[in-house]
Motif scaffolding. Structure first.
Motif, PDB file in Angstrom:
ATOM      1  N   PHE A 189      20.694 -85.914   1.098  1.00 56.50           N
ATOM      2  CA  PHE A 189      21.629 -86.401   2.108  1.00 56.50           C
ATOM      3  C   PHE A 189      22.266 -85.205   2.802  1.00 56.50           C
ATOM      4  O   PHE A 189      22.064 -84.039   2.393  1.00 56.50           O
ATOM      5  CB  PHE A 189      22.707 -87.292   1.474  1.00 56.50           C
ATOM      6  CG  PHE A 189      23.496 -86.608   0.393  1.00 56.50           C
ATOM      7  CD1 PHE A 189      24.717 -86.011   0.658  1.00 56.50           C
ATOM      8  CD2 PHE A 189      23.019 -86.555  -0.910  1.00 56.50           C
ATOM      9  CE1 PHE A 189      25.439 -85.372  -0.327  1.00 56.50           C
ATOM     10  CE2 PHE A 189      23.723 -85.918  -1.905  1.00 56.50           C
ATOM     11  CZ  PHE A 189      24.941 -85.325  -1.614  1.00 56.50           C
ATOM     12  N   SER A 190      23.046 -85.474   3.862  1.00 57.96           N
ATOM     13  CA  SER A 190      23.749 -84.423   4.589  1.00 57.96           C
ATOM     14  C   SER A 190      25.155 -84.903   4.921  1.00 57.96           C
ATOM     15  O   SER A 190      25.388 -86.107   5.102  1.00 57.96           O
ATOM     16  CB  SER A 190      22.992 -84.052   5.874  1.00 57.96           C
ATOM     17  OG  SER A 190      22.985 -85.140   6.784  1.00 57.96           O
ATOM     18  N   LEU A 191      26.082 -83.952   5.003  1.00 61.37           N
ATOM     19  CA  LEU A 191      27.492 -84.219   5.308  1.00 61.37           C
ATOM     20  C   LEU A 191      27.891 -83.444   6.560  1.00 61.37           C
ATOM     21  O   LEU A 191      27.445 -82.313   6.770  1.00 61.37           O
ATOM     22  CB  LEU A 191      28.390 -83.824   4.135  1.00 61.37           C
ATOM     23  CG  LEU A 191      28.045 -84.425   2.765  1.00 61.37           C
ATOM     24  CD1 LEU A 191      28.985 -83.890   1.702  1.00 61.37           C
ATOM     25  CD2 LEU A 191      28.098 -85.943   2.812  1.00 61.37           C
ATOM     26  N   GLU A 192      28.761 -84.065   7.370  1.00 60.18           N
ATOM     27  CA  GLU A 192      29.203 -83.440   8.613  1.00 60.18           C
ATOM     28  C   GLU A 192      30.549 -84.044   9.012  1.00 60.18           C
ATOM     29  O   GLU A 192      30.829 -85.216   8.726  1.00 60.18           O
ATOM     30  CB  GLU A 192      28.170 -83.670   9.716  1.00 60.18           C
ATOM     31  CG  GLU A 192      28.460 -82.953  11.021  1.00 60.18           C
ATOM     32  CD  GLU A 192      27.411 -83.248  12.074  1.00 60.18           C
ATOM     33  OE1 GLU A 192      27.507 -82.681  13.180  1.00 60.18           O
ATOM     34  OE2 GLU A 192      26.496 -84.064  11.802  1.00 60.18           O
ATOM     35  N   TYR A 193      31.369 -83.206   9.678  1.00 60.67           N
ATOM     36  CA  TYR A 193      32.655 -83.704  10.202  1.00 60.67           C
ATOM     37  C   TYR A 193      32.703 -83.464  11.703  1.00 60.67           C
ATOM     38  O   TYR A 193      32.508 -82.347  12.184  1.00 60.67           O
ATOM     39  CB  TYR A 193      33.841 -83.012   9.530  1.00 60.67           C
ATOM     40  CG  TYR A 193      35.159 -83.670   9.866  1.00 60.67           C
ATOM     41  CD1 TYR A 193      35.588 -84.786   9.169  1.00 60.67           C
ATOM     42  CD2 TYR A 193      35.954 -83.197  10.907  1.00 60.67           C
ATOM     43  CE1 TYR A 193      36.793 -85.410   9.485  1.00 60.67           C
ATOM     44  CE2 TYR A 193      37.151 -83.816  11.230  1.00 60.67           C
ATOM     45  CZ  TYR A 193      37.560 -84.927  10.514  1.00 60.67           C
ATOM     46  OH  TYR A 193      38.748 -85.552  10.834  1.00 60.67           O
ATOM     47  N   ASN A 194      32.943 -84.558  12.449  1.00 66.57           N
ATOM     48  CA  ASN A 194      33.034 -84.497  13.905  1.00 66.57           C
ATOM     49  C   ASN A 194      34.506 -84.335  14.285  1.00 66.57           C
ATOM     50  O   ASN A 194      35.299 -85.280  14.166  1.00 66.57           O
ATOM     51  CB  ASN A 194      32.453 -85.781  14.512  1.00 66.57           C
ATOM     52  CG  ASN A 194      32.249 -85.662  16.004  1.00 66.57           C
ATOM     53  OD1 ASN A 194      32.901 -84.863  16.673  1.00 66.57           O
ATOM     54  ND2 ASN A 194      31.338 -86.473  16.533  1.00 66.57           N
TER      55      ASN A 194
ATOM     56  N   PHE B 280      34.162 -88.640   9.802  1.00 68.19           N
ATOM     57  CA  PHE B 280      33.365 -88.085   8.707  1.00 68.19           C
ATOM     58  C   PHE B 280      31.989 -88.751   8.734  1.00 68.19           C
ATOM     59  O   PHE B 280      31.883 -89.990   8.715  1.00 68.19           O
ATOM     60  CB  PHE B 280      34.069 -88.320   7.373  1.00 68.19           C
ATOM     61  CG  PHE B 280      33.319 -87.806   6.186  1.00 68.19           C
ATOM     62  CD1 PHE B 280      32.998 -86.462   6.068  1.00 68.19           C
ATOM     63  CD2 PHE B 280      32.928 -88.673   5.178  1.00 68.19           C
ATOM     64  CE1 PHE B 280      32.308 -85.986   4.970  1.00 68.19           C
ATOM     65  CE2 PHE B 280      32.244 -88.211   4.075  1.00 68.19           C
ATOM     66  CZ  PHE B 280      31.935 -86.866   3.971  1.00 68.19           C
ATOM     67  N   VAL B 281      30.912 -87.960   8.782  1.00 67.37           N
ATOM     68  CA  VAL B 281      29.549 -88.461   8.991  1.00 67.37           C
ATOM     69  C   VAL B 281      28.720 -88.150   7.747  1.00 67.37           C
ATOM     70  O   VAL B 281      28.683 -87.015   7.279  1.00 67.37           O
ATOM     71  CB  VAL B 281      28.893 -87.833  10.229  1.00 67.37           C
ATOM     72  CG1 VAL B 281      27.496 -88.415  10.448  1.00 67.37           C
ATOM     73  CG2 VAL B 281      29.764 -88.058  11.461  1.00 67.37           C
TER      74      VAL B 281
END
Length: 424
Positions: A158-163, A169-170
């Motif tokens: 999986f991958s984590l990202e913050y816009n 929170f993505v």
């Protein structure tokens, strides 16, 4: 007057000519139709069927793998090559040598047992190395290999990202690899993933179900709005990997916990992978308690279940109380055979149900029988959430197993007990 009479004779001859031509046309069409039908019958009789149904003969499966018209039972060049490539010692069945009843002629096949002492020749075990092989070494090697290789449940990617622009929170669930087979017949699984953001459990999502695969590629993105960046470090991601089952409760493959403390998302997307671990079911006092009464009637082979009360149930939301009801599932050899449910009690953590259910037991005795109690929160707007779970049966631990043992030892007696609910 003579020309007028001649013209009348010509007009009288026209209908006879038309009738003759129509009769010839009818005879021609009938003969042509009969000829076409005969040709079709002859072509159908000459054609060979695309496949034949062959039964299993003495444990040897000679049924065709693919029933296509290209693969027929005949003596083609490809089959002759395959026949020549088969070794002499292998079992071969020639379909052309069958009699009218479909049986094969008797042949003197001498099949030697591989475990007989005659087969252990010097070619396989030289004299120098024969003394080194023993039963103790074989058992020790097998036991050490079984201990060193634990049951692996696969890996989650999986991958984590913050816009920062949308303050969101993505999470992108990419795939899972090496999942175990939960269906023993097809040796596959129908996996999907549930994700929850702890500790508040407000955000719950799940992926679609992918059929018959052990390496599912989901590639699904979930965006959670309204989460400040300074609070991301306090969150924990909980992934639950399950296998869909149409006829009973979905099988839990495993879970993954990801604390976001120390994960820096300001630089961009972060790719991660974690090993899937076995799910740990722990009792929690925050799930509440359930008062159950059971009675086993050995004469009628029935089980009477009374759902009496529930207390100390947790709140569904911070602002409102839960609307609990209880779902009762009866299992025989891990297969659900009956289900019941109580009425919904509105806005109360201490519900009084007092509802009785009678189940017919399909076998004599309660060895393979278990009863599952699911306390759910009724919600019209979304899916009902499981508040707590309780299992009573011969293999149950704690008070569930003790209660079940008492009703087996004392039939025709109504026995009631409080039980702590576990996480559902």
């Amino acid at each position: 007057m003579a020309p007028i009479a001649a013209s009348r004779d010509e007009f009288e001859e026209i209908p006879t000519i038309v009738g003759i031509f129509s009769a010839f046309g009818l005879v021609f069409t009938v003969s042509l139709f009969a000829w076409i039908c005969c040709q079709r019958k002859s072509t159908k009789s000459n054609k060979t069927p695309p496949y034949k149904f062959v039964h299993v003969l003495k444990g040897v499966d000679i049924y065709p793998e693919n029933l296509n018209s290209k693969k027929k039972f005949g003596t083609d060049e490809k089959q002759q090559k395959s026949k020549s490539a088969i070794p002499k010692n292998s079992l071969h069945l020639d379909l052309e040598k069958r009699d009218l009843n479909g049986n094969f002629p008797k042949t003197d096949l001498k099949v030697q047992n591989s475990l007989e002492p005659e087969n252990f020749s010097q070619k396989h075990f030289p004299e120098k190395e024969s003394d080194c092989v023993s039963l103790e070494s074989i058992t020790s090697s097998t036991s050490s290999s079984s201990v060193d290789k634990p049951d692996k449940l696969g890996t989650l990617f999986f991958s984590l990202e913050y816009n920062f622009e949308k303050k969101a929170f993505v999470v992108n669930i990419k795939e899972a690899r090496g999942l175990p087979a939960m269906d023993e017949q097809s040796m596959t699984s129908d996996p999907y993933i549930k994700m929850t953001i702890l500790p508040e459990k407000k955000h719950k999502v799940k992926t679609r179900v992918l059929r018959k695969t052990l390496d599912p590629a989901f590639d699904e993105t979930f965006t959670f709005y309204g989460i400040p960046y300074n609070q991301v470090q306090d969150l924990v991601l909980h992934f639950m990997i399950l296998s869909f089952d149409r006829f009973s409760r979905d099988d839990v493959i495993g879970e993954v916990h990801i604390p976001l403390l120390g994960i820096e998302l300001s630089d961009g997307k972060v790719l991660m992978n974690r090993e899937i671990t076995k799910r740990t079911v722990k009792k929690s006092s925050g799930r509440g308690e359930l008062l159950i009464s059971l009675c086993y009637q050995s004469t009628t082979n029935t089980l009477t279940v009374v759902v009496l009360k529930a207390r100390h149930l947790p709140k569904a939301d911070i602002s409102s109380l839960s609307d609990p009801y209880v779902k009762v599932n009866l299992y025989h050899a891990k297969k659900r055979i009956s289900k019941k449910k109580t009425h919904v009690k509105k806005c109360t953590p201490n519900a009084v149900f007092n509802e009785l259910f009678v189940f017919d037991i399909p076998c004599e005795g309660l060895e393979d029988i278990s009863v599952e109690f699911l306390v759910l929160d009724s919600d019209r707007g979304s899916r009902n959430e499981v508040v707590g779970r309780l299992v009573l049966g011969a293999s149950a631990e704690g008070t569930g197993g003790e209660h079940w043992k008492e009703i087996c030892e004392h039939p025709r007696r109504q026995i009631a007990k409080w039980h702590m609910l576990c996480d559902g």
